[in-house]
Design an enzyme around this catalytic site. Structure first.
Site, PDB file in Angstrom:
ATOM      1  N   ARG A 283      -3.532 -10.247   4.760  1.00  0.00           N
ATOM      2  CA  ARG A 283      -3.981 -10.214   3.359  1.00  0.00           C
ATOM      3  C   ARG A 283      -2.825  -9.683   2.522  1.00  0.00           C
ATOM      4  O   ARG A 283      -2.451  -8.518   2.637  1.00  0.00           O
ATOM      5  CB  ARG A 283      -5.210  -9.306   3.252  1.00  0.00           C
ATOM      6  CG  ARG A 283      -5.813  -9.205   1.863  1.00  0.00           C
ATOM      7  CD  ARG A 283      -6.998  -8.244   1.861  1.00  0.00           C
ATOM      8  NE  ARG A 283      -7.637  -8.175   0.563  1.00  0.00           N
ATOM      9  CZ  ARG A 283      -7.228  -7.380  -0.432  1.00  0.00           C
ATOM     10  NH1 ARG A 283      -6.195  -6.582  -0.260  1.00  0.00           N
ATOM     11  NH2 ARG A 283      -7.862  -7.385  -1.578  1.00  0.00           N
TER      12      ARG A 283
ATOM     13  N   LYS B 159       0.816  -1.225   0.000  1.00  0.00           N
ATOM     14  CA  LYS B 159       0.000   0.000   0.000  1.00  0.00           C
ATOM     15  C   LYS B 159       0.845   1.270   0.000  1.00  0.00           C
ATOM     16  O   LYS B 159       2.048   1.239   0.261  1.00  0.00           O
ATOM     17  CB  LYS B 159      -0.980  -0.035   1.164  1.00  0.00           C
ATOM     18  CG  LYS B 159      -2.132  -0.998   0.835  1.00  0.00           C
ATOM     19  CD  LYS B 159      -3.322  -0.867   1.711  1.00  0.00           C
ATOM     20  CE  LYS B 159      -4.428  -1.793   1.167  1.00  0.00           C
ATOM     21  NZ  LYS B 159      -5.459  -2.038   2.150  1.00  0.00           N
TER      22      LYS B 159
END
Ligand code: HH2
Length: 345
Positions: free
Chosen positions: A314, A279
Site C-alpha cells: 500500500r 510513515k
C-alpha cells in the site's frame, strides 16, 4: 505456542525447496520461534504439516481476478483534509480523479480510497461526511475504469456499504472488524475482499506508550483471532488479506520487528499487505520530517517486503515503487528457471 517463519529466498532454487504461497519466493528452512526462547533455524522436515500447508498453499486471486503470484501495488488516495502526508491535496473531486488515473497509469493494481484519517491523534469523522467524501469519487472512478479494483479504507459499516454500492470491491478496515459491530455483516453479505489490519488501541490514543510481550508473535496471534471472528461472521478465508498495521500502536522498534519478520504472517494462510509508505518510523530513521520526502525510504521497505513474499504494497508513490519493483524483478525473478506464470510484464 511454537511459530515457524519461512526464510524466504527467490531466484534459482534447490530441488528440495517449496514455494511460498504459490508465489515468487521459496524456502528450505524456517525460523522456529517460541516466547522466552532464542530463535532456531530448522529444515523443512521439522516444520509441522499444518504450518507447511498454510505457508505453501497458492493464494486465491484477491479482487477482480487479481492473482497473488506477483507483487501488487495498492495506490493510496486520501479524500481527507488532514491525512498525514496527502491531506487536503485530493479533497476536490477533479484532483482526486486525476490522481487516481495517474496511479492507474503507473500500474496500481488496486486503489485504496479513504475519507477519514487514522493518523495518530486523528479525530473520528461522522458517517455522513465520510460517505460524502468517498462514494461519489468511487462511483465516478468505477464508471471511468470498471476494471480497476477499488478498496474502501474505512472502519464503518455504512461507509463500506455506500462504497460497495458505488463500485468498490474490497473493504480495508484498520480496526479489523473491531470498531463497528455491523461491518462483518456488510462484508459477508457483499462477498468481497477484506483487509484485516492489526492496531493496538485507537488512532486517538494508540501512540501513547504501546507495549507488547513480543511484537511479532503478539500481532500474529491477534490477526489469527480476527480471522476467526471474520470467519465466524461468514466471511470466507479466501477473501481475507492480513496486515500487521505499521504505526498503529507501535514504536519504531515494533515496526522494524514486524517488517523484519513479516514472512511469519504467511502462516495465517492469507495474502499479506504492508502499508509502510511515508510513515513516521521512516522519517525518524532517515531524519526526514516531511512525509512527502520519504519516498526513497518507503521504496527500500517495499523491496524488503517483496523479498519476504509480501503480495500487496500500500503506497503513495506508485510510479517510483513500480520502477524499483521492475528492477528487483529483473534482478531476482525473471532470470530464474522456475518463475511463476505471468511474471513477465
Ligand atoms: N495505514 C493508513 C491507513 N490505512 N490500511 C492498511 N491496511 N494498512 C495501513 O498501514 C494503513 C491503512 C495510514 O496511512 P494514510 O492513509 O496515508 O494516512 P491517514 O490515515 O492519515 O489518512
Amino acid at each position: 505456542m511454537i511459530y515457524f517463519r519461512p526464510l524466504v529466498l527467490q531466484g534459482h532454487r534447490p530441488q528440495d525447496a517449496v514455494s511460498l504461497a504459490g508465489g515468487w519466493g521459496w524456502f528450505t528452512h524456517a525460523e522456529r520461534l517460541e516466547r522466552g526462547r532464542p530463535p532456531l533455524v530448522v529444515p523443512l522436515a521439522q516444520v509441522p504439516g499444518d504450518w507447511l500447508a498454510a505457508l505453501t498453499a497458492p493464494r486465491a486471486p484477491l479482487v477482480g481476478g487479481l492473482t497473488m503470484n506477483r507483487p501488487r501495488l495498492m495506490g493510496i488516495l486520501n479524500l481527507t483534509p488532514d491525512s498525514f502526508s496527502d491531506g487536503g491535496l485530493f479533497t476536490d473531486p477533479v484532483a482526486a480523479l486525476t490522481q487516481a488515473q495517474a496511479m492507474h497509469a503507473a500500474e496500481a493494481a488496486i486503489l485504496d480510497i479513504g475519507g477519514e484519517s487514522t493518523r495518530p491523534g486523528a479525530d473520528v469523522v461522522d458517517v455522513a461526511t465520510e460517505i460524502r467524501r468517498t462514494a461519489p469519487v468511487i462511483a465516478a472512478l468505477h464508471q471511468a475504469n470498471p476494471d480497476l479494483p477499488i478498496s474502501i479504507d474505512t472502519r464503518k459499516a455504512a461507509v463500506a456499504a455506500a462504497a460497495l454500492a458505488a463500485g468498490a470491491a474490497m473493504v480495508n478496515d484498520v480496526s479489523a472488524l473491531g470498531y463497528d459491530p455491523g461491518m462483518a455483516a456488510v462484508v459477508a453479505k457483499a462477498g468481497v475482499a477484506l483487509c484485516l489490519m492489526h492496531a493496538q488501541g485507537t488512532p486517538e490514543t494508540m501512540q501513547r506508550d504501546p507495549r507488547y510481550g513480543d511484537a511479532l508473535l503478539d500481532v500474529y496471534d491477534a490477526l489469527a483471532a480476527r480471522i476467526a471472528v471474520a470467519e465466524a461472521a461468514g466471511i470466507a478465508r479466501h477473501w481475507i488479506i492480513v496486515d500487521p498495521g505499521i504505526g498503529f500502536g507501535k514504536t519504531v522498534a515494533h515496526n522494524l520487528a514486524l517488517i523484519r519478520g513479516i514472512a511469519l504472517f504467511h502462516g495465517l494462510g492469507c495474502p499479506v499487505l504492508l502499508g509502510a509508505s511515508r510513515k513516521g518510523f521512516i522519517g525518524t530513521i532517515a531524519g526526514v520530517d516531511d512525509p512527502a520526502a520519504r519516498m526513497p525510504g518507503s521504496v527500500a521497505v517495499a523491496l524488503a517486503a517483496v523479498a519476504q513474499g509480501v503480495q500487496v504494497l500500500r503506497v503513495h508513490d506508485v510510479a517510483a515503487t513500480r520502477q524499483a519493483l521492475d528492477l528487483w524483478q529483473a534482478l531476482y525473478l525473471l532470470h530464474a528457471q522456475t518463475q511463476p506464470e505471468g511474471l513477465t510484464r
